[in-house]
Design a protein around this motif. Structure first.
Motif, PDB file in Angstrom:
ATOM      1  N   VAL A   2      11.717  45.435  70.992  1.00  0.00           N
ATOM      2  CA  VAL A   2      12.113  45.672  69.600  1.00  0.00           C
ATOM      3  C   VAL A   2      12.697  47.075  69.395  1.00  0.00           C
ATOM      4  CG1 VAL A   2      10.536  43.960  68.680  1.00  0.00           C
ATOM      5  CG2 VAL A   2       9.774  46.312  68.874  1.00  0.00           C
ATOM      6  N   ILE A   3      12.995  47.756  70.502  1.00  0.00           N
ATOM      7  CA  ILE A   3      13.732  49.027  70.382  1.00  0.00           C
ATOM      8  C   ILE A   3      15.173  48.689  69.978  1.00  0.00           C
ATOM      9  CG2 ILE A   3      14.663  50.973  71.711  1.00  0.00           C
ATOM     10  CD1 ILE A   3      12.125  50.902  73.425  1.00  0.00           C
ATOM     11  N   GLU A   4      15.729  49.448  69.036  1.00  0.00           N
ATOM     12  CA  GLU A   4      17.118  49.205  68.625  1.00  0.00           C
ATOM     13  C   GLU A   4      18.052  49.679  69.722  1.00  0.00           C
ATOM     14  OE1 GLU A   4      18.216  50.624  64.778  1.00  0.00           O
ATOM     15  OE2 GLU A   4      16.704  49.398  63.768  1.00  0.00           O
ATOM     16  N   VAL A   5      18.932  48.779  70.130  1.00  0.00           N
ATOM     17  CA  VAL A   5      19.822  49.091  71.253  1.00  0.00           C
ATOM     18  C   VAL A   5      21.197  49.507  70.759  1.00  0.00           C
ATOM     19  CG1 VAL A   5      20.818  48.194  73.374  1.00  0.00           C
ATOM     20  CG2 VAL A   5      18.673  47.282  72.566  1.00  0.00           C
ATOM     21  N   ARG A   6      21.680  48.796  69.750  1.00  0.00           N
ATOM     22  CA  ARG A   6      23.065  49.021  69.346  1.00  0.00           C
ATOM     23  C   ARG A   6      23.308  48.425  67.964  1.00  0.00           C
ATOM     24  NH1 ARG A   6      28.111  50.351  72.494  1.00  0.00           N
ATOM     25  NH2 ARG A   6      29.533  50.133  70.768  1.00  0.00           N
ATOM     26  N   ASP A   7      24.043  49.131  67.137  1.00  0.00           N
ATOM     27  CA  ASP A   7      24.403  48.642  65.793  1.00  0.00           C
ATOM     28  C   ASP A   7      23.192  48.133  65.010  1.00  0.00           C
ATOM     29  OD1 ASP A   7      26.758  49.145  67.055  1.00  0.00           O
ATOM     30  OD2 ASP A   7      27.621  47.157  66.847  1.00  0.00           O
ATOM     31  N   LEU A  31      20.671  46.602  66.119  1.00  0.00           N
ATOM     32  CA  LEU A  31      20.102  45.374  66.695  1.00  0.00           C
ATOM     33  C   LEU A  31      19.178  45.715  67.864  1.00  0.00           C
ATOM     34  CD1 LEU A  31      23.407  43.289  66.717  1.00  0.00           C
ATOM     35  CD2 LEU A  31      21.495  42.992  65.136  1.00  0.00           C
ATOM     36  N   THR A  32      18.070  44.987  67.950  1.00  0.00           N
ATOM     37  CA  THR A  32      17.110  45.207  69.044  1.00  0.00           C
ATOM     38  C   THR A  32      17.467  44.312  70.231  1.00  0.00           C
ATOM     39  OG1 THR A  32      15.655  43.407  68.314  1.00  0.00           O
ATOM     40  CG2 THR A  32      15.283  45.578  67.317  1.00  0.00           C
ATOM     41  N   PHE A  33      16.789  44.539  71.366  1.00  0.00           N
ATOM     42  CA  PHE A  33      16.957  43.653  72.533  1.00  0.00           C
ATOM     43  C   PHE A  33      16.773  42.193  72.110  1.00  0.00           C
ATOM     44  CE2 PHE A  33      15.430  47.533  74.755  1.00  0.00           C
ATOM     45  CZ  PHE A  33      16.396  47.645  75.735  1.00  0.00           C
ATOM     46  N   LEU A  34      15.709  41.951  71.337  1.00  0.00           N
ATOM     47  CA  LEU A  34      15.355  40.586  70.951  1.00  0.00           C
ATOM     48  C   LEU A  34      16.421  39.992  70.034  1.00  0.00           C
ATOM     49  CD1 LEU A  34      13.104  38.776  71.750  1.00  0.00           C
ATOM     50  CD2 LEU A  34      11.719  39.635  69.866  1.00  0.00           C
ATOM     51  N   ASP A  35      16.947  40.807  69.093  1.00  0.00           N
ATOM     52  CA  ASP A  35      18.025  40.326  68.222  1.00  0.00           C
ATOM     53  C   ASP A  35      19.208  39.854  69.058  1.00  0.00           C
ATOM     54  OD1 ASP A  35      16.616  41.103  65.937  1.00  0.00           O
ATOM     55  OD2 ASP A  35      17.608  43.049  65.792  1.00  0.00           O
ATOM     56  N   LEU A  36      19.584  40.686  70.055  1.00  0.00           N
ATOM     57  CA  LEU A  36      20.755  40.360  70.877  1.00  0.00           C
ATOM     58  C   LEU A  36      20.533  39.061  71.659  1.00  0.00           C
ATOM     59  CD1 LEU A  36      21.653  43.928  72.212  1.00  0.00           C
ATOM     60  CD2 LEU A  36      22.812  42.661  70.404  1.00  0.00           C
ATOM     61  N   ILE A  37      19.310  38.903  72.184  1.00  0.00           N
ATOM     62  CA  ILE A  37      18.991  37.693  72.964  1.00  0.00           C
ATOM     63  C   ILE A  37      19.113  36.458  72.067  1.00  0.00           C
ATOM     64  CG2 ILE A  37      17.083  36.465  74.100  1.00  0.00           C
ATOM     65  CD1 ILE A  37      16.117  39.354  75.028  1.00  0.00           C
ATOM     66  N   VAL A  38      18.565  36.541  70.854  1.00  0.00           N
ATOM     67  CA  VAL A  38      18.612  35.396  69.933  1.00  0.00           C
ATOM     68  C   VAL A  38      20.060  35.090  69.541  1.00  0.00           C
ATOM     69  CG1 VAL A  38      17.928  34.553  67.643  1.00  0.00           C
ATOM     70  CG2 VAL A  38      16.250  35.732  69.087  1.00  0.00           C
ATOM     71  N   LYS A  75      11.740  60.701  74.304  1.00  0.00           N
ATOM     72  CA  LYS A  75      11.307  59.699  73.318  1.00  0.00           C
ATOM     73  C   LYS A  75      12.500  59.244  72.483  1.00  0.00           C
ATOM     74  CE  LYS A  75       6.520  61.094  72.791  1.00  0.00           C
ATOM     75  NZ  LYS A  75       5.488  61.613  71.900  1.00  0.00           N
ATOM     76  N   VAL A  76      12.532  57.945  72.173  1.00  0.00           N
ATOM     77  CA  VAL A  76      13.668  57.395  71.433  1.00  0.00           C
ATOM     78  C   VAL A  76      13.875  58.143  70.113  1.00  0.00           C
ATOM     79  CG1 VAL A  76      14.554  55.344  70.260  1.00  0.00           C
ATOM     80  CG2 VAL A  76      13.463  55.124  72.482  1.00  0.00           C
TER      81      VAL A  76
END
Length: 470
Positions: free
Chosen positions: A102-107, A109-116, A403-404
């Motif tokens: 659930v770390i925000e990766v881009r725009d 969106l998180t890893f999980l958002d992108l996968i979905v 740290k992020v």
């Protein structure tokens, strides 16, 4: 008198029997793992028997069978597929408390958002129903359950299940830490992603998937942005009845510790650095002899998983992982899913493009994927074609950026790095907006000094230690 292995096991069995936090399956799996470890059945590889796999064993990506043109045939392929993401890891190395996915990766969106989004696009395009499975650990379960609620209206069925929870072993007497009064989470551990196979069966998910006609599972780490569904690989496996495929990719000097595929006594097998005799470690790390490494993108036949788990045939190499909890030395015994390759029939590797391996393990990786080096399309992060160099820039960020939250606060916006080769940043440094970095750049602030890179700065092939160098 010294205690024998069987004495240790019988004492351990009675201690484990009293741990009511875990299931009978978990207790049995744990005892089984410890027994194997104590019996010393370590896999020693005879170096002289190692052979380089042929193209039949590690199939070049370009020689995979072409995809059917007909979209209804593609839908048939997809209807046999399940995507499983390994979601047991916490974002602790990047200073986060919850699941890493659930770390925000881009725009935003998180890893999980992108996968979905990726799977939703496939399902929408072909009218298929590819479900997403998340294998959580007891560390990530509660948070993940809350997070997946936001996808209830998406066109993706999401299932979660937990991998096993095993007690940490106290090194001194080989007793479980929880039976010695360590009642919190620190007494337990998830036993590595090799546990995905028994956990699929024990959770009931495997039988449910088989009953819906699912045949293959695509397993990948949730933090690998390159691990998207690849229909060419799936089609090849179905046509050739391969029960297992490991995606490998050409090794660079950054990947010298990664496991590699070898042919050994007539079977394909994963060779990890831990199995390599000391005198051959340098040879293992060289990119001349062992040219490929395991991306941990795995394609596995579900019926074969059921057969092998039920017959207790998956005896993967055990990885001992020593830790310390409150001053007590403990041992975690783990296994890796890639090591299962040698138990499956007609198992192969596929030598895939490097773009399928884009893990985010640290904030330096986050800098790459948030920059203009990548573009985002349909949930997929793709390399910007404007970059001429096929290699990514090497980036080294100091502890101030680890740290992020700190990382994000120190950049007004992520710099342009399309023409960057090499970046080193250390000290109390703050980046303005619209900065461009090119070539070899080193920005190292003097101890105790704060250094601000102004908005719009263009820094090319430069070493900067103070404002006078800007």
């Amino acid at each position: 008198m010294a205690t024998t292995a069987s004495d240790k096991i019988s004492t351990l069995k009675s201690a484990v029997a009293g741990l009511n936090q875990i299931s009978e399956n978990e207790k049995n799996g744990f005892i089984n793992l410890v027994s194997r470890y104590l019996s010393g059945e370590a896999q020693h590889v005879e170096w002289s028997k190692i052979q380089t796999p042929t193209d039949e064993v590690v199939v070049p990506y370009d020689s995979l069978a072409p995809l059917p043109d007909d979209s209804s045939e593609v839908k048939n392929l997809l209807d046999k597929l399940v995507v499983l993401k390994l979601n047991g890891g916490l974002g602790t190395t990047m200073g986060c408390t919850g699941p890493k996915s659930v770390i925000e990766v881009r725009d935003g969106l998180t890893f999980l958002d992108l996968i979905v989004i990726q799977i939703e696009n496939l399902n929408n395009k072909y009218g298929s129903n590819v479900p997403l499975l998340l294998m959580n650990s007891f560390n990530t379960h509660d948070d993940t359950q809350k997070i997946v609620e936001k996808y209830t209206n998406s066109n993706v069925e999401i299932h979660t299940f937990n991998q096993s929870q095993y007690p940490r072993l106290v090194v001194d007497d080989f007793l479980p830490l929880p039976s010695k009064g360590q009642t919190g989470k620190d007494g337990w551990y998830p036993p590595g992603h090799g546990d995905v196979f028994p956990s699929l069966l024990n959770s009931g998910k495997l039988d449910a998937l088989l009953s819906k006609g699912k045949e293959y599972v695509f397993v990948a780490n949730s933090d690998n942005l390159g691990a998207i569904v690849d229909l060419k690989i799936l089609n090849h496996l179905i046509q050739n009845k391969n029960e297992y495929c490991m995606e490998v990719t050409p090794k660079t000097l950054a990947d010298v510790k990664g496991g590699t595929l070898i042919s050994y006594e007539g079977r394909v097998q994963l060779l990890e650095i831990a199995q390599v005799p000391d005198e051959h470690v340098n040879e293992f790390k060289s990119i001349e002899k062992f040219k490929i490494f395991n991306t941990n993108n795995l394609w596995v036949n579900l019926k074969a998983v059921k057969r092998l788990v039920e017959t207790d045939a998956l005896k993967m190499e055990i990885i001992p992982n020593p830790k310390e909890v409150d001053g007590v030395k403990v041992l975690q015994l783990e296994t890796a899913a890639g090591a299962a390759i040698r138990f499956f029939d007609k198992a192969i590797g596929s030598n895939v493009p490097r773009s399928r391996f884009l893990p985010v393990k640290a904030t330096s990786d986050l800098l790459l994927v948030q920059s203009d080096l990548y573009t985002l399309q349909d949930g997929f992060v793709a390399r910007n074609s404007a970059r001429a160099n096929p290699e990514n820039p090497s980036i080294e960020l100091g502890p101030e950026f680890k740290k992020v939250s700190n990382f994000l606060s120190r950049f007004k916006s992520i710099p342009s790095i399309i023409e960057l080769d090499n970046l080193k940043v250390a000290g109390d440094i703050w980046f303005g907006a619209g900065v461009t970095l090119k070539g070899k750049v080193s920005i190292v602030a003097k101890p105790g000094a704060k250094l601000e890179i102004p908005d719009g700065a263009v820094i090319a092939n430069k070493e900067i230690n103070g404002p006078e160098d800007l």
